[in-house]
Design an enzyme around this catalytic site. Structure first.
Site, PDB file in Angstrom:
ATOM      1  N   GLN A 237      23.102  52.722  24.719  1.00 30.59           N
ATOM      2  CA  GLN A 237      23.285  52.121  23.389  1.00 30.59           C
ATOM      3  C   GLN A 237      22.993  50.625  23.429  1.00 30.59           C
ATOM      4  O   GLN A 237      22.764  50.003  22.398  1.00 30.59           O
ATOM      5  CB  GLN A 237      24.718  52.355  22.894  1.00 30.59           C
ATOM      6  CG  GLN A 237      25.003  53.807  22.541  1.00 30.59           C
ATOM      7  CD  GLN A 237      26.399  54.039  21.998  1.00 30.59           C
ATOM      8  OE1 GLN A 237      27.110  54.874  22.531  1.00 30.59           O
ATOM      9  NE2 GLN A 237      26.804  53.323  20.963  1.00 30.59           N
ATOM     10  N   ARG A 384      32.871  55.776  17.363  1.00 32.55           N
ATOM     11  CA  ARG A 384      32.524  55.546  15.955  1.00 32.55           C
ATOM     12  C   ARG A 384      33.532  54.600  15.305  1.00 32.55           C
ATOM     13  O   ARG A 384      34.166  54.916  14.296  1.00 32.55           O
ATOM     14  CB  ARG A 384      32.479  56.858  15.198  1.00 32.55           C
ATOM     15  CG  ARG A 384      31.556  56.759  14.005  1.00 32.55           C
ATOM     16  CD  ARG A 384      31.236  58.076  13.403  1.00 32.55           C
ATOM     17  NE  ARG A 384      30.205  57.886  12.403  1.00 32.55           N
ATOM     18  CZ  ARG A 384      29.288  58.791  12.112  1.00 32.55           C
ATOM     19  NH1 ARG A 384      29.251  59.907  12.754  1.00 32.55           N
ATOM     20  NH2 ARG A 384      28.406  58.560  11.176  1.00 32.55           N
ATOM     21  N   CYS A 385      33.653  53.454  15.915  1.00 33.70           N
ATOM     22  CA  CYS A 385      34.716  52.535  15.511  1.00 33.70           C
ATOM     23  C   CYS A 385      34.383  51.169  16.071  1.00 33.70           C
ATOM     24  O   CYS A 385      33.610  51.048  16.997  1.00 33.70           O
ATOM     25  CB  CYS A 385      36.015  53.087  16.077  1.00 33.70           C
ATOM     26  SG  CYS A 385      37.243  51.932  16.616  1.00 33.70           S
ATOM     27  N   GLU A 760      30.683  53.698  10.771  1.00 33.51           N
ATOM     28  CA  GLU A 760      31.954  54.183  11.292  1.00 33.51           C
ATOM     29  C   GLU A 760      33.049  54.283  10.235  1.00 33.51           C
ATOM     30  O   GLU A 760      34.107  54.855  10.500  1.00 33.51           O
ATOM     31  CB  GLU A 760      32.419  53.281  12.412  1.00 33.51           C
ATOM     32  CG  GLU A 760      32.744  51.892  11.945  1.00 33.51           C
ATOM     33  CD  GLU A 760      32.783  50.904  13.089  1.00 33.51           C
ATOM     34  OE1 GLU A 760      31.987  51.043  14.016  1.00 33.51           O
ATOM     35  OE2 GLU A 760      33.624  50.020  13.053  1.00 33.51           O
TER      36      GLU A 760
END
Ligand code: CDP
Length: 806
Positions: A237, A384-385, A760
């Site tokens: 990522q 996802r945060c 997110e």
């Protein structure tokens, strides 16, 4: 203007710029199976690596015998910690300032920890031989309960640091203590509680979960001994960070490391950090002189790489009796597993957890977080945060419901009373965060009106009465959640990773014919960046989005960036893209002025062209100016039309949303049906409404998974009992509810195009909304906090505890 001349609006529509529901260009290859993932890569002479892993959660490693494994035909080498010590790589630094074993060195600290790495001609031989590595273990007492980690007689997890009084984030108070981190004003908060009319205190637990992307973590390392250069393909990522960290660890000069992240099948935080598999594949390639591939299987992914959450949050709210919040306190124990390998901005050991005051106007608040070591896998990623925002949102949204219950107020009405008001923006929270923009009351009102909130509450009341009369065994729950996010890490004054400021970048080259390429420091994992960044450029430069190629993931060609996670792409690289466009546009304006023989100031921008003010028939389109940039620039000007921007955002962006969920819970089976889920999101200026909707559907599905069934569970002996998809709940289309979505638009005042992140948000807001709905179903019976996950068994148990089963 003659009839055939398209209007400005028609020309704008053709560009497919911002606001257009442009179809995802990357899907053309994905839906035809033509994506290019790491495991698609096949290099001549490539070898395969696989791990021997520990069956124990905590054990001394007495002896490792690799003889049998090494003797298997096709096995090329077997690496252990002893091999890695010869190149000083038995341990590696983590992003959080700790160190982590690459291969077991004297002890194993969690089940499935990497013990030996077998390299073979094919992956089946590597896997079979990994089973033949003989390891003699002496089992040690283990602890997987963070609340017992700092007990006087707790097993010592980390012998390497047990006598250290100082950690990476200050003093340590126990041999299993990682750090204590505090924010807010303790004195002021304690005083608010001392004089409060009403207080609540609840242990709110966000269990250990896992991002579980469809594609697991993997890499191919290829070391060229002649050039002394390493090429590393991987599911990264943040490819540039991997290159820099790789150089620091391996001592290979950074310009001789080429990191390439091809297509990625979902990241969700799982693919931010560096894992033993990467180091072992690199060492194996250096040792063998051949490319080496390492691909995790599902069990390895779920049990060893990058867990999330595992926060035990004792949360308190103080309020007046008429429902105005006056204070917030939260003491949290954070389970970091065996090594502190959190993927956070380095200075923030508990991430952005101090966003915990949420969307409410708290005059005083204080948080204190103790990180502890246990016999669990390391990680602590932002699934996802944005760095612990989800944990914070869960704590505050559950606690607000519990307080509303105590005050006998409706949870939506209680929120309305305490939401930050529109005129308070930019709003400085009690923790010092400056919320850029918001219109919370409008959002919640719209959500309540759309679902018919009042009617739903009436229906619920009737159902409760029927339940009490024994006429139904089904309860109805209405979940309300209002969240504020903090995304776009981040401003260099707040955020760095190992000293590198968390800016991001975009480099745009416009070719002579008016098409172009944009390269980014971020890395898409399925979010549709190839589609949306081109839309920003289309609007900014007046060139069709279809004429712009968007590229990321290759550190040799992309400008340096910190990667994609925590919804930072739009707030940071999206801003960089707009700023790079504006540099290009400024140059184009000078060329246009020269060609039209007017002063720059006499020109105005119209969709895709500069035209002479008051004389719109005289213009130069951006396509004409692109051609001119290569052969007709004003004297003294450099030819070409390109720009690069490194964007250090002045602030985070603060997207928000109002979510409402309706559930029906069968108290005899514990089964919960989601009748309705309505999500209203505000992410400022919307680049691609269709992609935003897709992001929200995906995030809500993950939130549903987390709230209703996901947990990485360990038994008392430290065995991971949920390490496969037979046991770890991954919702499919069959279980997933239908989503209703809506939006408001409150642009960010500091972002060049007013956009905030969105990816997110649905996870952050969705989890508390589901959990509040299930809790709400039982609240009228006096229940205050049924912990997640709300699977059938746990819900049945909760009903049983309330005496609902005859
Ligand atoms: O960093 P990440 O891409 O995961 O998150 P994001 O910045 O929230 O963007 C997710 C996707 O939604 C990207 O394709 C964005 O371009 C798109 N998006 C949008 O269309 N409008 C916004 N205001 C925010 C994101």
């Amino acid at each position: 203007m003659n009839e055939a001349t398209p209007t400005s609006a028609e020309r704008a529509e053709k560009l497919q710029g911002m606001g257009c529901k442009r179809k995802r260009v990357e899907d053309i290859r994905f839906v035809q199976g033509k994506g290019n993932y790491v495991d698609d890569l096949k290099l001549p002479g490539m070898l395969y690596g696989d791990f021997t892993r520990s069956p124990h959660a905590h054990a001394r490693v007495k002896k490792i015998d690799t003889t049998k494994a090494a003797a298997v035909p096709g096995v090329v080498a077997v690496i252990t910690a002893e091999t890695l010590k010869t190149v000083n790589l038995a341990w590696m630094p983590t992003l959080a300032g700790d160190v982590q074993m690459v291969l077991a060195d004297g002890k194993v600290l969690f089940q499935n920890q990497e013990v030996a790495f077998v390299i073979a001609e094919d992956r089946y031989t590597a896997a079979d031989a990994a089973d033949l590595v003989e390891v003699e273990y002496e089992a040690l007492p283990c602890n997987v309960d963070p609340l017992k980690a700092m007990a006087a007689n707790a097993p010592v997890i980390r012998e390497d640091v047990k006598d250290k009084k100082e950690g990476a984030h200050g003093p340590r108070k126990h041999y299993n203590h990682v750090f204590n981190w505090q924010a807010g004003d303790k004195g002021k908060t304690d005083a608010a509680f001392a004089k409060a009319d009403v207080t609540i205190k609840e242990m709110i637990v966000y269990p250990r979960v896992h991002p579980c992307p469809l594609e697991t973590c993997q890499c191919v390392a290829s070391f060229d001994k002649i050039k002394g250069e390493l090429t590393l393909w991987g599911t990264f990522q943040a490819p540039h960070v991997i290159r820099t960290v790789g150089s620091l660890i391996s001592k290979i000069p950074e310009h001789k490391i080429h990191v390439i992240a091809p297509d990625i099948g979902g990241g969700f935080g799982n693919k931010v950090g560096a894992y033993p598999g990467y180091i072992c594949a690199i060492v194996a390639s250096i040792v063998t002189g051949r490319p080496v591939k390492w691909v995790e299987d599902r069990i390895e992914n779920l049990s060893t790489t990058a867990f999330a959450r595992d926060f035990y949050m004792e949360t308190e709210i103080a309020a007046t009796k008429d429902g105005k919040v006056t204070g917030l306190r939260c003491y949290t124990v954070a389970d970091h597993g065996a090594f502190d390998a959190c993927a956070n901005a380095t200075k923030w050991p508990a991430g952005l957890f101090s966003i915990i005051s949420g969307s409410y106007d708290f005059p005083a608040a204080h948080v204190s977080v103790d990180g502890v070591y246990t016999n669990k896998a390391p990680g602590g990623v932002a699934y996802r945060c944005s760095f612990r925002v989800t944990e914070a949102a869960y704590a505050i949204e559950r606690a607000m419901d519990i307080m509303a219950q105590k005050l006998k107020m409706d949870p939506a009405e209680f929120r309305m009373k305490n939401l930050i008001r529109r005129e308070q923006f930019p709003y400085t929270s009690t923790f010092g965060w400056v919320y850029d923009s918001g219109d919370y009351h409008t959002a919640l009102t719209k959500a309540m009106e759309t679902v018919g909130y009042k009617k739903l509450r009436e229906e619920q009341k009737k159902r409760q009465e029927a339940f009490k009369r024994g006429e139904t065994r089904e309860l109805m729950g209405i979940g309300v959640a209002f969240f504020t996010e903090i995304v776009g890490a981040g401003p260099s004054r707040n955020c760095d990773i190992l000293g590198i400021a968390m800016f991001d970048s975009a480099e745009i080259r416009i070719h002579p014919t008016g098409s172009g390429i944009c390269r980014l420091g971020t890395k898409s994992q399925g979010q549709g960046h190839e589609t949306t960044y081109a839309q920003i450029i289309a609007t900014e430069l007046g060139l069709p989005a279809d004429n712009i190629k968007v590229e990321d993931g290759n550190t040799d060609t992309a400008p340096y960036g910190l990667g994609t996670y925590g919804s930072r792409s739009t707030p940071v690289s999206g801003a960089a893209t707009a700023m790079a466009c504006r540099k290009i546009k400024a140059k184009a304006q000078m060329i246009a002025a020269y060609m039209l023989e007017v002063h720059d100031d006499d020109l105005e921008w119209d969709v895709d062209r500069f035209r002479v003010k008051g004389n719109p028939e005289r213009f130069k389109t951006m396509t004409e100016l692109a051609w001119a940039a290569y052969h007709e620039v004003p004297p003294g000007m450099e030819p070409g039309l390109e720009a690069i921007n490194y964007y250090d955002p002045p602030n985070f962006t603060y997207p928000f949303g109002a979510y409402i969920c309706v559930v029906d819970v069968d108290v005899d089976t514990g089964s919960t049906k989601v009748r309705r889920f309505f999500a209203l999101d505000d992410c400022g200026t919307r680049i691609n409404p269709m992609i935003i909707e897709g992001q929200i559907h995906g995030g809500l599905t993950e939130a549903f998974g987390i709230a209703m069934g996901q947990e990485i569970h360990y038994d008392d002996d430290g065995n991971v009992t949920t390490a496969s998809l037979m046991d770890y709940f991954l919702p499919t289309a069959v279980e997933t509810p239908k989503w209703e979505v809506d939006f408001t638009t409150t642009p960010s005042p500091h972002h060049p195009i007013g956009a905030k992140g969105v990816g997110e948000s649905p996870n952050v807001g969705g989890v508390p909304c589901f959990s509040n709905a299930v809790n709400d179903a039982f609240a009228f019976l006096g229940s205050t906090n049924i912990p997640m996950p709300h699977d059938n068994w746990r819900t049945w148990m909760a009903a049983d505890k309330l005496g609902l089963h005859p």
